[in-house]
Enzyme design. Structure first.
Site, mmCIF file in Angstrom:
data_model
loop_
_atom_site.group_PDB
_atom_site.id
_atom_site.type_symbol
_atom_site.label_atom_id
_atom_site.label_comp_id
_atom_site.label_asym_id
_atom_site.label_seq_id
_atom_site.Cartn_x
_atom_site.Cartn_y
_atom_site.Cartn_z
ATOM 1 N N ARG A 180 57.869 88.645 59.495
ATOM 2 C CA ARG A 180 57.631 89.157 61.197
ATOM 3 C C ARG A 180 58.671 89.006 61.949
ATOM 4 N NH1 ARG A 180 53.201 89.062 58.642
ATOM 5 N NH2 ARG A 180 54.278 87.241 57.597
ATOM 6 N N THR A 181 59.183 87.757 62.149
ATOM 7 C CA THR A 181 60.003 87.334 63.194
ATOM 8 C C THR A 181 61.366 88.145 63.069
ATOM 9 O OG1 THR A 181 59.347 85.091 63.013
ATOM 10 C CG2 THR A 181 61.341 85.203 64.293
ATOM 11 N N HIS A 211 59.464 77.181 67.855
ATOM 12 C CA HIS A 211 59.674 78.643 67.195
ATOM 13 C C HIS A 211 59.107 79.301 68.521
ATOM 14 C CE1 HIS A 211 59.331 82.360 65.328
ATOM 15 N NE2 HIS A 211 58.682 81.917 64.286
ATOM 16 N N LYS A 247 78.822 79.517 50.758
ATOM 17 C CA LYS A 247 80.561 78.926 50.501
ATOM 18 C C LYS A 247 80.409 77.765 51.065
ATOM 19 C CE LYS A 247 82.065 83.587 49.986
ATOM 20 N NZ LYS A 247 83.016 84.606 50.837
ATOM 21 N N ARG A 272 67.334 81.521 62.512
ATOM 22 C CA ARG A 272 66.357 80.989 61.923
ATOM 23 C C ARG A 272 67.138 80.075 60.907
ATOM 24 N NH1 ARG A 272 60.465 82.561 59.272
ATOM 25 N NH2 ARG A 272 60.385 82.575 61.448
HETATM 26 C C1 NCD Z 1 55.774 81.069 61.053
HETATM 27 C C2 NCD Z 1 56.972 80.281 60.812
HETATM 28 O O1 NCD Z 1 58.075 80.919 60.353
HETATM 29 O O2 NCD Z 1 57.125 79.147 61.367
HETATM 30 N N1 NCD Z 1 55.893 82.480 60.857
HETATM 31 C C3 NCD Z 1 56.183 83.297 61.853
HETATM 32 O O3 NCD Z 1 57.338 83.022 62.399
HETATM 33 N N2 NCD Z 1 55.371 84.031 62.121
HETATM 34 C C4 NCD Z 1 54.828 80.267 60.417
HETATM 35 C C5 NCD Z 1 54.639 80.255 58.963
HETATM 36 O O4 NCD Z 1 55.744 80.323 58.389
HETATM 37 O O5 NCD Z 1 53.664 79.189 58.590
#
Ligand code: NCD
Length: 307
Positions: A51-52, A129, A80, A101
């Protein structure tokens, strides 16, 4: 230049502006279809995501911009041995904005220090997040009608769940918000959050390890997955993974207007039998993620709908 590393990098006013802009985008998407023409978003994902990453990419495309990036550390020069600092210095000359991320807490903050483009933290380890929080806030505001006067149940892995950590930081800025933390003893929220955030601001909260008795008092129930990848050993994960499973029977204890949120991905913690319950709004929540990210990109690139 602004980076978004923690939800607190946005003031309450900024958040208000982003949520209002998101609502305008929902009603008149065509007005925003070209605002990012000629701009590029880089998605630097050192950890899995559906999703993100895809909602960031869809957001930039909806704004008429382009996207580039990588979706795993293995397919980037991190494999690397390249540092985040070196990577971002280079990406700064390829893109106008980036979402990162990383499994290590603080990696996007380091990137921001070496970046000449805005860096958005798309999740750093068990820490923060902020864009999931914006998604959550838009969901709550639109479907509940308010961000204040709420009793919020947080259930599952409150120790490693970064979405919960960021949501707490953001929600305590609204009036009369209380938390009920539902988790096994070992997965309670970290002490630093209790000390530095909840206790410091005198926020009422209770910690419990059973869900049913607290359900009737909740306005929102925020379910989370047990974060397998952050456990030190598999046995602990296996022992704790199914601590809470929300099903139709448990939903009988909830108010008629209690909403169930979940950042997704879900594993076992919500039974699919409640997916059609009108109180289950997690798929709608995921949809909202695109609109808030469109609004955030516009804000950070200082663009408005008229150009
Ligand atoms: C979450 C995350 O990556 O922290 N997912 C997301 O971005 N919607 C929650 C999770 O991974 O449990």
């Amino acid at each position: 230049m602004k980076h978004i590393i923690s939800p607190l990098d946005l003031s309450v006013q900024d958040i208000d502006d982003i949520l209002n802009l998101s609502e305008n985008i929902i009603t008149s998407p065509e007005k925003y279809a070209k605002v990012c023409q000629g701009k590029k978003l880089a998605t630097l994902f050192y950890e899995p995501s559906t999703r993100t990453r895809l909602s960031f990419e869809a957001a930039m495309m909806n704004l008429g911009g382009n996207v580039l990036g990588f979706s795993s550390a293995d397919s980037s020069s991190a494999a690397k041995g390249e540092s985040v600092a070196d990577t971002i210095r280079v990406i700064s000359s390829y893109a106008d904005i980036c979402a990162m991320r990383h499994p290590k807490e603080g990696a996007p903050l380091v990137a921001a220090q070496y970046s000449s483009i805005p860096v958005i933290n798309a999740g750093d380890g068990g820490h923060n997040h902020p864009t999931q929080t914006l998604t959550d806030l838009l969901t709550i505001k639109n479907l509940k009608g308010r961000l204040d006067n709420l009793t919020i149940g947080l259930c599952g892995d409150l120790k490693f769940g970064r979405t919960v950590h960021s949501l707490i930081r953001a929600m305590i800025r609204y009036e009369n918000v209380k938390f009920v933390m539902i988790s096994p003893e070992e997965l309670r929220i970290p002490d630093y959050l209790k000390r530095e955030v909840l206790d410091r601001e005198n926020i009422p909260y209770e910690e419990v390890n059973v869900l049913e008795p607290v359900m009737p008092k909740l306005d929102l129930l925020y379910m989370t997955r047990v974060q397998r990848e952050r456990f030190f050993n598999e046995e602990d994960y296996i022992r704790l993974k199914d601590s809470f499973i929300l099903d139709a029977k448990k939903m009988k204890h909830a108010r008629e207007d209690m909403l169930v949120l979940h950042p997704l991905p879900r594993v076992n913690e919500i039974s699919t039998e409640i997916d059609d319950d009108p109180r289950a709004v997690y798929f709608k929540q995921a949809e909202y993620g695109v609109y808030v990210r469109m609004a955030l990109i516009m804000k950070l690139l200082e663009l408005d709908g008229d150009c």
